[in-house]
Design an enzyme around this catalytic site. Structure first.
Site, PDB file in Angstrom:
ATOM      1  N   HIS B 274       0.836  -1.211   0.000  1.00  0.00           N
ATOM      2  CA  HIS B 274       0.000   0.000   0.000  1.00  0.00           C
ATOM      3  C   HIS B 274       0.873   1.266   0.000  1.00  0.00           C
ATOM      4  O   HIS B 274       0.706   2.148  -0.856  1.00  0.00           O
ATOM      5  CB  HIS B 274      -0.910  -0.021   1.240  1.00  0.00           C
ATOM      6  CG  HIS B 274      -1.833   1.158   1.351  1.00  0.00           C
ATOM      7  ND1 HIS B 274      -3.128   1.147   0.894  1.00  0.00           N
ATOM      8  CD2 HIS B 274      -1.636   2.402   1.851  1.00  0.00           C
ATOM      9  CE1 HIS B 274      -3.697   2.324   1.116  1.00  0.00           C
ATOM     10  NE2 HIS B 274      -2.801   3.098   1.703  1.00  0.00           N
ATOM     11  N   GLU B 275       1.809   1.319   0.939  1.00  0.00           N
ATOM     12  CA  GLU B 275       2.655   2.522   1.028  1.00  0.00           C
ATOM     13  C   GLU B 275       3.585   2.625  -0.180  1.00  0.00           C
ATOM     14  O   GLU B 275       3.928   3.731  -0.610  1.00  0.00           O
ATOM     15  CB  GLU B 275       3.448   2.526   2.336  1.00  0.00           C
ATOM     16  CG  GLU B 275       2.601   2.501   3.610  1.00  0.00           C
ATOM     17  CD  GLU B 275       1.547   3.604   3.694  1.00  0.00           C
ATOM     18  OE1 GLU B 275       1.725   4.651   3.041  1.00  0.00           O
ATOM     19  OE2 GLU B 275       0.525   3.405   4.394  1.00  0.00           O
ATOM     20  N   HIS B 278       1.718   4.564  -2.787  1.00  0.00           N
ATOM     21  CA  HIS B 278       1.866   6.009  -2.550  1.00  0.00           C
ATOM     22  C   HIS B 278       3.270   6.461  -2.952  1.00  0.00           C
ATOM     23  O   HIS B 278       3.445   7.491  -3.606  1.00  0.00           O
ATOM     24  CB  HIS B 278       1.673   6.322  -1.058  1.00  0.00           C
ATOM     25  CG  HIS B 278       0.256   6.295  -0.579  1.00  0.00           C
ATOM     26  ND1 HIS B 278      -0.728   7.074  -1.136  1.00  0.00           N
ATOM     27  CD2 HIS B 278      -0.344   5.607   0.434  1.00  0.00           C
ATOM     28  CE1 HIS B 278      -1.881   6.872  -0.489  1.00  0.00           C
ATOM     29  NE2 HIS B 278      -1.677   5.969   0.458  1.00  0.00           N
ATOM     30  N   GLU B 304      -4.736   7.746  -3.100  1.00  0.00           N
ATOM     31  CA  GLU B 304      -5.259   6.469  -2.605  1.00  0.00           C
ATOM     32  C   GLU B 304      -5.515   5.496  -3.745  1.00  0.00           C
ATOM     33  O   GLU B 304      -5.489   4.283  -3.552  1.00  0.00           O
ATOM     34  CB  GLU B 304      -6.545   6.688  -1.807  1.00  0.00           C
ATOM     35  CG  GLU B 304      -6.338   7.128  -0.369  1.00  0.00           C
ATOM     36  CD  GLU B 304      -5.613   6.108   0.490  1.00  0.00           C
ATOM     37  OE1 GLU B 304      -4.642   6.495   1.157  1.00  0.00           O
ATOM     38  OE2 GLU B 304      -6.008   4.922   0.504  1.00  0.00           O
TER      39      GLU B 304
END
Lengths: 510, 510
Positions: B274-275, B278, B304
């Protein structure tokens, strides 16, 4: 906030001055952190991009330190009748800000910004040159740095030798004329002592530190040792870099680094103790000084006195290892199985000419410094050129220490200092040894149980003495005031000469 | 630098504007690093001291963004005849700076300071309320926060629903009228799908992730995985924090964090992916945008979309684990000895209503968001009162997810966002899912070999597509412009509904 200061009350002037000082101090604290991050954390690709951001903030801060507002406030607050009414802390901040202001006022902001960007990039080039053993990668950056340092010296002005302008940056008031006789006395005695040491039949074992010591176990030992010295782990960090350093962010955030070499267990241990000495100084400054211009150590020389005192006077003493050798053996039972305490003690105090300054013993270390002092002086006087440095370096190594580095990585490329523009910095190291010896004979006088304190592992008691005498004051006193205040006399070379003579007579049974 | 802009040429205006923009951008980059350091590196004792330094720099930067100089420059450069002559990059920077200026300038400084003090205290009250499971401790603070958010909305201005003023902070241009039907469609379909999933006889194994997975091995696997996703380790870092996050310093320095729970191996893996989503967005912005106001992601929702696309669409796909499950088993041979690939795949895609948003699966996650959206909307419209929130929360949980939290700690008190005033933030999370699904069907159209690309472990090829379509532009396009540009249509819920239907039909054999 108004720049018109003439019509204000002293109280209002002080308030305005302290606010401006706080803003500058806060930004300095941030710049300290950014500098640490660049060396310890920043990923490769971001560094040169971020150098521009650091340049912007440095420039803004520089502008504040030389602003008209600062100039007017300092002028008013320095007037004898006004200055006499100030509280002692504000008076010391005025003194420090005025020193900065007078030095910096003449440097144009664009030139300063250019210098900041240059040194950030030079640091990257130095690291690459060192890794590749290729001086030519670093040379153009160093040439520009030397040229700009000369330019700054001319702009700021100096009396006598142009190198005086640089020395004063690190040790306020220090000149070539003062330093030369101190170094001459030390050099003569060091070489004489070195000759006797080399002729001694009682040489320490040399095999102990050519063994492999597991790096993970080294890390464990260093993490065990650091808090026992009095370094506060809740107010600091220990990380790894190629070139160890200490960086203060504030009195509750002091970051030191060390490096681990698998074939040299001494390197990390004494590197850590050294940086802990710097770090404890910063941690024990009066916390009320955070956010003011008098937080932090008072000079590079006094700072080095703390790192060297803990590294050498304490850390290389027989009593220190009487206490800690058992712990070390627990970490390295196999590696040290055949090494007695006395053999270990004598081995860590072995004297031997070597290539790398930071690995040098306590005695020959000062000869490494004198080599750099001579080179810097000659660069500033235009007597040698940067392109000739590898050659000059190697010649002087042969002359002072009787050895020639086989590579530039082991020679002229070993130190980071010039890459950040820090010419004039190196003498501080030997000044540190001089101050440390003078403090040593003072603490022994005031704390007769000094030896047993170390032997009992109560190193924090020694840190407390230093806190009371030195650390807490930050820059409140100048280095000259401080050494007289603590020891009752001005800096001189007698104590270091005496200390070295006593120490090596014992180690080498001279 | 002069504040008088009227008499200057457009070229001179642009130069002055770009310099001011660069200064603000450089300080923003520094503030980003300082924020990362506070959470990841700073020692305990230094943090509160350093908060003052960060405060000083934040205040200075805020002053620059709302300065008279900025106001005059924006006024001149926004005039239609002047604006038309600007290069496209400068035009985009003007748009972004004007947005900030208009929003920030209108709030009186005293009111803003009151809000800062309030949210600081609210954070403490929230933590206490959460710990004691006592909403009444938090209630008066949240009431004031809602009241002040309404007041700000009135000052800043809005069209239609007052909640629009808040939505616009996170997703420029987004309104209640746009979002309501999208969420309605998604909610109806999600609940219907959830019912079918719960009725399915083909439930995934639940025992796999209640086992212990050695944390050091988890770290090794995450460090192995991260670069394989396309995250550039020379332009970023991976560290550990309690709450994972991504922080950009510049395009060459993007720092992400994850956390390792020994009883939950999924947490670190999907947290890291997830990170990384980003992080890759920030790494791949056009490097020319460094030091300008259009560096960084264009909105919270688009940001997101990247984290969720890589975490869920890629990272929870069967193809991804066809490629990586062997590597995972190599790291955890004992822990996964009895777990077949298909069992693993279905287990990481298990759907189960739960109390805590951050632990929710891909399907029920959006229901958590809609609940918050409905509550925030109603609070801003004055249709419900803060004191009724625990009751409203639990009723909606029952209505949407069929479960009722046994305590407020597991219900209305679980999220930190409202305590810092962040109403309007939550919808970004589901917007991310909506954008991600819309991008998913586009990339499948343009890259028909999408599935085999993942199966071959060529995730960086997918990152490259995102770089070309989304990342490189930074804030150059608004989110609304960007999604139309890439997919040919405005944001809609059809794709996410389709994606969820297809995915869970396969996982649960519906």
């Amino acid at each position: 906030m108004s720049n018109t200061v003439e019509t204000q009350s002293v109280e209002a002037l002080v308030k305005q001055f302290r606010e401006l000082d706080q803003k500058i101090s806060h930004i300095n604290s941030i710049l300290g952190l950014l500098s640490w991050d660049k060396d310890v954390m920043a990923p490769k690709k971001g560094r040169s991009i971020f150098a521009n951001a650091i340049g912007t903030l440095s420039t803004e801060n520089f502008k504040l330190t030389v602003s008209e507002e600062m100039g007017s406030l300092l002028e008013e607050l320095s007037k004898p009748d006004v200055n006499a009414t100030l509280d002692e802390v504000t008076k010391a901040i005025v003194r420090e800000r005025k020193r900065d202001y007078d030095k910096s006022k003449s440097i144009p902001a664009e030139l300063y910004n250019e210098f900041v960007v240059l040194t950030n990039n030079a640091g990257v080039a130095w690291a690459e040159a060192r890794e590749k053993n290729d001086f030519s990668i670093y040379q153009p950056f160093l040439e520009k740095i030397v040229a700009m340092r000369k330019q700054f010296a001319e702009i700021v002005g100096y009396e006598g030798h142009p190198y005086n302008a640089l020395l004063d940056d690190f040790e306020p008031g220090l000149t070539v004329d003062t330093l030369t006789p101190l170094f001459a006395q030390l050099r003569e005695k060091s070489i004489e002592l070195l000759n006797r040491i080399q002729a001694s039949p009682h040489q320490p074992r040399k095999d102990i530190f050519s063994r492999e010591f597991d790096v993970e176990k080294q890390k464990a030992f260093n993490r065990f040792l650091l808090p026992k010295l009095g370094f506060d782990m809740d107010g600091g960090r220990l990380d790894e870099t190629v070139h160890p350093f200490a960086q203060n962010v504030n009195t509750g955030d002091v970051r030191i680094t060390t490096r681990y070499l698998k074939d040299n267990v001494r390197s990390a241990i004494f590197g850590t103790i050294h940086e802990a000495g710097h770090g404890m100084y910063e941690q024990n400054v009066n916390p009320d000084f955070n956010g003011t211009g008098i937080v932090g150590g008072t000079s590079f020389g006094i700072h080095e006195s703390q790192s060297r005192f803990f590294e050498n006077t304490v850390g290389r003493s027989r009593e220190f290892w009487n206490h800690f050798y058992g712990d070390l053996k627990e970490h390295f039972p196999a590696e040290l199985a055949d090494v007695e305490l006395d053999e270990f003690y004598r081995a860590i105090n072995a004297v031997e000419p070597s290539y790398i300054r930071v690995e040098a013993d306590e005695l020959t270390y000062n000869l490494h410094i004198m080599l750099r002092f001579e080179i810097e002086k000659a660069l500033m006087a235009g007597e040698i050129e940067v392109k000739d440095l590898p050659k000059v370096w190697n010649e002087k190594m042969e002359e002072y220490l009787g050895i020639t580095p086989p590579t530039d990585t082991l020679g002229v490329l070993q130190d980071v200092h010039w890459s950040f523009g820090g010419l004039g910095y190196f003498p501080s190291y030997s000044l540190g040894n001089l101050y440390a010896a003078q403090l040593f004979y003072k603490i022994k006088e005031e704390m007769p149980e000094f030896d047993s304190v170390i032997e009992n592992g109560e190193i924090p008691k020694i840190k407390d003495w230093m806190k009371e005498k030195i650390h807490q004051y930050g820059k409140f006193y100048t280095p000259g005031e401080l050494i007289v205040r603590v020891t009752g006399e001005e800096l001189n070379a007698d104590y270091l000469v005496k200390y070295l003579e006593e120490k090596y007579s014992e180690v080498y049974k001279l």
